[in-house]
Design an enzyme around this catalytic site. Structure first.
Site, PDB file in Angstrom:
ATOM      1  N   ASP A   1      10.817  62.599  16.789  1.00 28.92           N
ATOM      2  CA  ASP A   1      10.972  63.344  18.215  1.00 28.92           C
ATOM      3  C   ASP A   1      12.313  63.967  18.046  1.00 28.92           C
ATOM      4  O   ASP A   1      13.153  64.141  17.168  1.00 28.92           O
ATOM      5  CB  ASP A   1      11.048  62.086  19.390  1.00 28.92           C
ATOM      6  CG  ASP A   1      10.594  62.614  20.639  1.00 28.92           C
ATOM      7  OD1 ASP A   1      10.177  61.818  21.488  1.00 28.92           O
ATOM      8  OD2 ASP A   1      10.854  64.004  20.869  1.00 28.92           O
TER       9      ASP A   1
HETATM   10  C1  GLC Z   1      11.121  65.446  23.812  1.00 30.87           C
HETATM   11  C2  GLC Z   1       9.936  64.264  24.016  1.00 30.87           C
HETATM   12  C3  GLC Z   1       8.798  64.725  23.133  1.00 30.87           C
HETATM   13  C4  GLC Z   1       8.669  66.017  23.305  1.00 30.87           C
HETATM   14  C5  GLC Z   1       9.806  66.598  22.419  1.00 30.87           C
HETATM   15  C6  GLC Z   1       9.713  68.432  22.328  1.00 30.87           C
HETATM   16  O1  GLC Z   1      12.519  64.891  24.120  1.00 30.87           O
HETATM   17  O2  GLC Z   1      10.304  62.887  23.776  1.00 30.87           O
HETATM   18  O3  GLC Z   1       7.412  63.948  24.069  1.00 30.87           O
HETATM   19  O4  GLC Z   1       7.133  66.427  22.717  1.00 30.87           O
HETATM   20  O5  GLC Z   1      11.065  66.349  22.799  1.00 30.87           O
HETATM   21  O6  GLC Z   1       9.778  68.800  23.585  1.00 30.87           O
END
Ligand code: GLC
Length: 749
Positions: free
Chosen positions: A281
């Site tokens: 993430d």
């Molecule tokens: C965010 C979220 C995730 C998302 C990623 C990209 O922090 O936790 O669900 O897909 O970053 O934006």
């Protein structure tokens, strides 16, 4: 009487999973291409593929990095001209010409916005989820996006957690079916179709159990609960052929998912045979420093890649530190090779090597009429009728005027819900605009906001709202949450309506006119007081672009509510966590509940309680899981079982009559629950195992049947084996998780 045979929603996905499974297991031609390309790559080029950046606008700067082979994927670039410009550098100017994987959070729509996933789950209709994902893929791929970070299939049982909005709710089976349907929608029949985009099962795993409902917080989920509750939706997504997984921010039992070898290698790769790519993430590799399991970026890079991460989202530790970690012997190049194989495999499957560019000249597909129609249908099916006293709904033909009141009646931005990057509020049709368009020439429509927005504490506008309501035959109040109050990092300790919304409802209720309250929110709110004050309540989780026409058609009876609660609604936040599939405990909450003010003074020590409950509010929910009314009524016949004794290899056929005993055509969501009465570990008092939507005309009766392979009653038991244990089982078929006559069957060796 017609008999309709319902195969399990999962069984319906099986053919897809099996053909995807074959392709999914890495077909020989793709594997040869992967190996051939890998063999030409330098270590730096390999590590470059493992690096994802978020587009920061400066094309020249990014192009320099791409040309060097330092970037494998870019998220948040949605201008097709810029996408092609960046892709051209990768394909035509870098040494090996490996195309970029362009990504975006397309969570519940790209331009045409569907209800938030929690709302889609309320439809209990996998087709709604699949159609929404398919349309999102068509729109997103038309600008060059080929990877979305969805579906989010975290089991969510705490409405304080803002990200419950993105989930499919509290139930393992419902989330499994809806998540697999979304994978199918995003990825289409073949991943290399230009309108297919790689889906991403996220956030792996257990993120929805963040302690205290506070985002990013620690979780403490046992392996048994992981395997019986939190893993299955991810396994279903893997079986449905999902191309990618994303690690979750949380540490579970002390181990952050981004550095967790058990879930990323032992389970995901070795047990489930997943051969797609795993991405972290946002910055979650580096955040293992804050977690306190690595000392610095260098250790973070090694921990993540050794645990099984293939691609790093934005924290750049792989490019900076993996070469020296390999030299230091902390990471083997073979581990890098495996990660790059997974990445190249997804890129080959997407057809990026053959068709890396997006057609900039393609006529726009955004907001196509068919997309808007699908979004409206989804919003209709996602709305839940929680109360309808005196049958105030549907609104009667003879009304001459309607008062539309409240901060959510004409809130085009907030109606779209959380995680909206590309949907435009200018395209939103709100309930007010829809009512004016559809009934403005027949009805007097009187509108007053009352409050400027959901958190507005200024009550000055309430008197105007009341006087507007006094001039109308019927009052419809639109309340709920601004979209920013749910979603990532947007958690609440108080689930009552924000601002002065409750005062607004109370003031409208005093007038004595029929009062319908419509709630648009990102979670289940504690609306007991407002529901009590209203004659009818329609709960519409943020319903998206077409929420207005959908709600207006429901209010006027052009369509009939069929949604069911995908989460348990609470009387008060103090009841968290409250969910239907709970264990019984040694002292189950009895129906005996004496309100606190009736407990006698100086009552003797053991006089009150002695069951798992709360003296002040009890444990009864405001509305149970799977609950929702219709404008008509339905009658369930007693379920008939194909056998009372079955082995683990058998399939149980459950048949029952379902009759429409009311005056409107309507759709019921028939639900099948099972309880394992005695097992080697404690088991939930009920578990959803099948559901289906059945549409019936007034007076119509159908014989409905479910097929339930006994193997689906397997669970991970005391011996840490997933198995069906012989013994007695209870079974219910009904309209929600609390209703239905119990019947019994035995599983025998
Ligand atoms: C965010 C979220 C995730 C998302 C990623 C990209 O922090 O936790 O669900 O897909 O970053 O934006």
């Amino acid at each position: 009487m017609k008999t309709i045979k319902i195969l399990s929603a999962c069984l319906l996905l099986l053919p897809l999973a099996s053909c995807t499974q074959m392709q999914y297991k890495g077909d020989a031609v793709t594997e040869q291409k992967v190996e051939a390309l890998l063999s030409k790559m330098t270590l730096e080029e390999k590590i470059g593929q493992m690096n994802q950046i978020s587009s920061y606008g400066n094309i020249e700067d990014m192009s320099g990095l791409i040309k060097k082979g330092e970037i494998g994927s870019i998220l948040n670039e949605v201008d097709p001209v810029r996408v092609n410009a960046l892709q051209r550098v990768a394909v035509e100017e870098s040494r090996l010409g490996i195309p970029l994987l362009m990504a975006r959070d397309v969570i519940h729509g790209f331009k045409t916005i569907f209800p938030i996933p929690l709302g889609q789950a309320a439809s209990f209709d996998p087709q709604v989820a699949e159609d929404g994902a398919r349309i999102a893929a068509i729109e997103a791929s038309s600008v060059g996006v080929r990877w979305t970070f969805a579906p989010m299939i975290d089991i969510s049982r705490d409405p304080r957690w803002g990200r419950i909005a993105e989930s499919c709710g509290e139930d393992t089976y419902l989330s499994s079916v809806m998540g697999a349907a979304m994978v199918k929608g995003f990825q289409g029949d073949s991943l290399n179709s230009p309108t297919s985009i790689a889906a991403c099962a996220k956030h792996f795993v257990g993120y929805g159990a963040s302690e205290g409902g506070r985002d990013y917080n620690s979780t403490f989920i046992s392996e048994r609960s992981l395997r019986n509750v939190y893993f299955p939706p991810f396994e279903a997504a893997a079986k449905a052929g999902v191309a990618t997984f994303m690690t979750s921010f949380n540490d579970n039992d002390g181990v952050p998912s981004t550095g967790n070898n058990f879930i990323l290698r032992e389970v995901l790769r070795n047990e489930w045979g997943f051969d797609g790519l795993v991405v972290t993430d946002w910055n979650s590799a580096r955040e293992m420093i804050a977690h306190g399991i690595v000392a610095d970026d260098k250790e973070a890079a090694a921990q993540a890649v050794n645990a099984g991460v293939d691609m790093e989202m934005v924290s750049y530790t792989f490019v900076k530190y993996l070469p020296e970690q390999i030299k230091a012997g902390k990471v083997k190049e073979a581990v890098i090779d495996e990660a790059v194989r997974n990445i190249l495999r997804v890129k080959f499957r997407l057809g990026l090597f053959d068709n890396p560019y997006v057609d900039e000249k393609r006529p726009s597909v955004m907001y196509d009429e068919s997309h808007l129609a699908a979004a409206k249908r989804a919003a209709e099916e996602s709305a839940i009728l929680l109360k309808n006293d005196k049958e105030v709904l549907p609104l009667k033909e003879n009304i001459r005027s309607i008062a539309i009141i409240g901060p959510m009646a004409d809130a085009p931005h907030d109606q779209l819900g959380t995680w909206i990057f590309d949907g435009e509020k200018s395209h939103t049709k709100t309930p007010l605009t829809a009512a004016r368009e559809m009934y403005g020439n027949k009805l007097q429509i009187i509108y007053e906001q009352g409050l400027a927005y959901s958190r507005d504490k200024n009550t000055a506008g309430i008197s105007k709202a009341v006087s507007a309501a006094q001039r109308a035959d019927v009052v419809v109040a639109f309340v709920g949450e601004e979209s920013i109050l749910s979603g990532e990092a947007h958690c609440l300790a108080d689930l009552n309506l924000q601002g002065a919304q409750s005062e607004l409802i109370a003031a409208l209720a005093k007038i004595g006119k029929p009062l319908i309250t419509v709630v648009m929110a990102g979670r289940q709110l504690t609306i007991g007081k407002e529901a009590e004050a209203s004659d009818a309540v329609l709960y519409s989780f943020h319903p998206g672009t077409m929420g207005g026409p959908a709600i207006v058609d429901l209010l006027f009876g052009k369509s009939v509510p069929s949604g069911k609660t995908p989460v348990t609604f609470l009387k008060t936040v103090g009841q968290v966590p409250l969910y239907y599939a709970h264990n019984n405990s040694g002292r189950p909450a009895s129906s005996h509940f004496k309100p606190l003010d009736q407990v006698p003074l100086e009552a003797s020590q053991t006089s009150e309680g002695s069951s798992s409950s709360y003296m002040d509010v009890g444990v009864a929910p405001l509305y149970p899981f799977g609950y929702g009314l219709s404008y008509t009524t339905f009658k369930f016949g007693k379920p008939q079982l194909s056998s009372k004794e079955l082995s683990g290899k058998d399939v149980l056929t459950v048949t029952f009559d379902l009759e429409n005993t009311g005056k409107y055509e309507g759709t019921e969501v028939a639900q099948l629950y099972v309880q394992d009465k005695v097992a080697s570990v404690t088991r939930p008092v009920k578990e959803l195992k099948r559901f289906t939507r059945v549409t019936l005309k007034p007076g119509e009766k159908k014989n409905v049947s479910f097929e339930l392979p006994i193997s689906e009653l397997a669970f991970w038991n005391l011996d840490k084996v997933k198995t069906v244990e012989p013994g007695d089982f209870g079974l219910w078929v009904g309209p929600d998780s609390q209703t239905g006559e119990e019947v019994f069957f035995k599983v025998v060796d």
